[in-house]
Design a protein around this motif. Structure first.
Motif, mmCIF file in Angstrom:
data_model
loop_
_atom_site.group_PDB
_atom_site.id
_atom_site.type_symbol
_atom_site.label_atom_id
_atom_site.label_comp_id
_atom_site.label_asym_id
_atom_site.label_seq_id
_atom_site.Cartn_x
_atom_site.Cartn_y
_atom_site.Cartn_z
ATOM 1 N N ARG A 186 -34.052 -19.031 -55.808
ATOM 2 C CA ARG A 186 -32.889 -19.463 -56.841
ATOM 3 C C ARG A 186 -32.804 -20.904 -55.948
ATOM 4 O O ARG A 186 -32.214 -22.001 -56.716
ATOM 5 N N VAL A 187 -32.794 -21.341 -54.745
ATOM 6 C CA VAL A 187 -32.432 -22.462 -54.031
ATOM 7 C C VAL A 187 -33.285 -23.433 -54.319
ATOM 8 O O VAL A 187 -32.892 -24.717 -54.902
ATOM 9 N N ILE A 188 -34.663 -23.201 -54.580
ATOM 10 C CA ILE A 188 -35.646 -24.219 -55.040
ATOM 11 C C ILE A 188 -35.320 -24.782 -56.326
ATOM 12 O O ILE A 188 -35.365 -25.858 -57.068
ATOM 13 N N ALA A 189 -34.865 -23.592 -57.439
ATOM 14 C CA ALA A 189 -34.648 -23.719 -59.021
ATOM 15 C C ALA A 189 -33.422 -24.624 -58.873
ATOM 16 O O ALA A 189 -33.162 -25.471 -59.720
ATOM 17 N N ASN A 190 -32.361 -24.264 -58.048
ATOM 18 C CA ASN A 190 -30.965 -25.118 -58.229
ATOM 19 C C ASN A 190 -31.441 -26.433 -57.780
ATOM 20 O O ASN A 190 -30.807 -27.436 -58.439
ATOM 21 N N VAL A 191 -32.105 -26.795 -56.680
ATOM 22 C CA VAL A 191 -32.329 -28.179 -56.434
ATOM 23 C C VAL A 191 -33.102 -28.988 -57.187
ATOM 24 O O VAL A 191 -32.672 -30.175 -57.785
ATOM 25 N N ALA A 192 -34.299 -28.254 -57.984
ATOM 26 C CA ALA A 192 -34.995 -28.998 -58.977
ATOM 27 C C ALA A 192 -34.096 -29.029 -60.338
ATOM 28 O O ALA A 192 -34.357 -30.028 -60.744
ATOM 29 N N THR A 193 -33.368 -28.209 -60.439
ATOM 30 C CA THR A 193 -32.181 -28.486 -61.458
ATOM 31 C C THR A 193 -31.450 -29.572 -61.285
ATOM 32 O O THR A 193 -31.146 -30.381 -62.236
ATOM 33 N N TYR A 194 -30.910 -29.748 -60.214
ATOM 34 C CA TYR A 194 -29.908 -30.821 -59.899
ATOM 35 C C TYR A 194 -30.808 -32.163 -59.926
ATOM 36 O O TYR A 194 -30.215 -32.972 -60.518
ATOM 37 N N HIS A 195 -31.730 -32.365 -59.440
ATOM 38 C CA HIS A 195 -32.544 -33.538 -59.450
ATOM 39 C C HIS A 195 -33.151 -33.858 -60.877
ATOM 40 O O HIS A 195 -33.136 -35.117 -61.288
ATOM 41 N N LEU A 196 -33.167 -32.913 -61.475
ATOM 42 C CA LEU A 196 -33.764 -33.123 -63.277
ATOM 43 C C LEU A 196 -32.520 -33.757 -63.629
ATOM 44 O O LEU A 196 -32.485 -34.560 -64.467
ATOM 45 N N LEU A 197 -31.243 -33.177 -63.528
ATOM 46 C CA LEU A 197 -29.869 -33.532 -64.313
ATOM 47 C C LEU A 197 -29.628 -34.847 -63.705
ATOM 48 O O LEU A 197 -29.205 -35.670 -64.638
ATOM 49 N N VAL A 198 -30.025 -35.178 -62.503
ATOM 50 C CA VAL A 198 -29.919 -36.801 -62.038
ATOM 51 C C VAL A 198 -30.428 -37.795 -62.729
ATOM 52 O O VAL A 198 -29.675 -38.707 -63.099
ATOM 53 N N GLN A 199 -31.752 -37.498 -63.021
ATOM 54 C CA GLN A 199 -32.239 -38.480 -63.851
ATOM 55 C C GLN A 199 -32.343 -38.080 -65.219
ATOM 56 O O GLN A 199 -32.220 -39.175 -65.882
#
Length: 459
Positions: A186-199
């Motif tokens: 979950r934490v990797i998925a959350n961070v990946a989702t955040y970075h994807l949303l940032v871009q």
């Protein structure tokens, strides 16, 4: 590396006109693959060192970022003079020497790969790493992201409708988030989702800004009228200097003691304010009302943009480095980097859609000043779009400090255990000591499961 060496030699040493355009493009692909592999391997090794010495993670990232930025600035400053005096082919010959020199650290294992567990054989070491729990999941995720990238590129080339491309990009973003949710903790998925949303929440206007700044008096009488050389050189130099300043500010002004959430929120809000300055020079208010020359105003905005971007990038690199599990650091780091790159590609589709809606299509033609009448609206939307992801920080970014290691219970994948190959028990506090602890006692009882507290006591 050998393919890149051959590619540089093919362009730099082959007689003029003897290499077809298809072969040149293939050589460029080989060069980019070589550069990507080198970056990923170095970043993976940085990740290992950061996990081994969490306290000095910020210092290590500062050191490597400082070096990369300095050499990037040198390249930007020297590229124009080099092309003018020695020609393009000599630069590829220099690249041939540099690419060949990277074989030395690879052959002598300067990067420090551990082959002892596999009898010193490289392929046996790779096979053993692939057999570790969770390796196939990351391989499938990498294939999934590659497939989505190909789909996005395919539609971008064949479809000329920005609305259709935007819908496809939106679907690709959703499918990528679903892939991370399924294959990673979950934490990797959350961070990946955040970075994807940032871009993906950004609106890229870099193409139209080029015409806005470089159109001449006959093309855009009210424009800044920067020369192409000034636009490329000055923007590159200012960006490099501001990013170096960002490294210094991050280490000397206490930012590395802040939490991830605090840094991301603060830098995002500051970035929004800086982006509103783009609206001012699109409206030409810096000249009409503030009487600030275009060169000074734009360079100041660019400098603060690079400074804030670097303050945001430093903890991002540290966070991603701490998420990379043992034995698969290069794989996970490359997947997360590909996730960011895909988000950046989506931002370009966002920009194309906004420019289409606002009827902004400059081409460098005569009397095209009317093409920039609505550019300030696009700049305003771009500034506002950067604020959309800030509300997700409390939900997607772990509440931790960049100088501290993430607790292992954060890396639990439901029904599959930790991302670095531990027990798939449902309890988030249980870990397999045989994988994470290298002590003799842990190796003697590989099937034992215990809590994090007992692991610390045993150590």
């Amino acid at each position: 590396t050998p393919l890149a060496v051959v590619a540089y030699a093919c362009i730099g040493l082959a007689p003029v006109g003897s290499v077809s355009m298809e072969m040149v493009m293939a050589c460029f692909v080989a060069m980019l693959i070589h550069l990507t592999f080198c970056n990923v391997l170095v970043d993976a090794k940085n990740s290992q060192k950061i996990q081994d010495m969490p306290k000095y993670g910020s210092d290590l990232i500062s050191f490597t970022t400082f070096g990369r930025t300095v050499w990037s600035g040198i390249a930007i400053v020297s590229i124009g003079v080099s092309v003018a005096h020695i020609g393009t082919r000599w630069l590829f010959r220099l690249g041939f020497v540099i690419a060949a020199s990277t074989l030395i650290p690879a052959l002598f294992n300067f990067i420090g790969d551990d082959f002892d567990a596999s009898g010193g054989k490289m392929f046996a070491f790779a096979k053993e790493a692939f057999r570790k729990k969770g390796a196939r999941r990351y391989l499938l995720l990498a294939c999934w992201i590659t497939f989505l990238s190909v789909v996005l590129a395919f539609f971008g080339v064949l479809n000329r409708d920005p609305r259709g491309n935007f819908i496809v990009a939106l679907g690709v973003a959703v499918m990528e988030i679903m892939g991370f949710r399924y294959f990673t903790p979950r934490v990797i998925a959350n961070v990946a989702t955040y970075h994807l949303l940032v871009q993906a929440c950004q609106i890229s206007l870099s193409g139209v800004y080029f015409y806005f700044f470089t159109d001449g008096p006959s093309q855009y009488p009210e424009g800044p009228h920067f020369s192409d050389a000034f636009y490329v050189l000055s923007f590159g130099v200012v960006d490099s200097i501001s990013r170096l300043s960002g490294v210094v500010v991050y280490n000397q002004c206490g930012f590395k003691e802040w939490g991830y959430r605090s840094i991301f929120v603060a830098t995002t809000l500051a970035y929004i304010i800086i982006n509103f300055c783009n609206v001012l020079y699109c409206l030409r208010w810096n000249i009409k009302y503030f009487h600030i020359p275009d060169g000074v105003f734009v360079m100041a905005v660019r400098a603060f943009d690079g400074l804030i971007g670097q303050l945001n990038l430093m903890p991002s690199i540290l966070l991603v480095s701490r998420l990379c599990p043992k034995g698969r650091r290069a794989t996970v780091y490359s997947i997360l980097a590909a996730n960011v790159a895909l988000g950046a590609a989506i931002s370009k589709y966002n920009g194309a859609l906004v420019l289409h809606w606002l009827d902004i299509h400059p081409k460098g033609q005569e009397n095209e000043g009317h093409q920039f009448d609505n550019l300030w609206i696009a700049a305003l939307l771009a500034a506002i779009s950067n604020a959309t992801h800030v509300f997700t920080v409390p939900f997607l970014v772990p509440d931790a400090n960049p100088n501290e290691a993430l607790p292992e219970w954060m890396l639990v994948h439901k029904n599959r255990g930790l991302s670095n190959g531990v027990s798939p028990e449902n309890s988030p506090r249980e870990v397999d000591v045989s994988f994470n602890d290298s002590s003799p006692k842990a190796k003697a009882r590989p099937d034992e499961k215990t809590s994090l507290l007992s692991v610390e006591k045993r150590k």
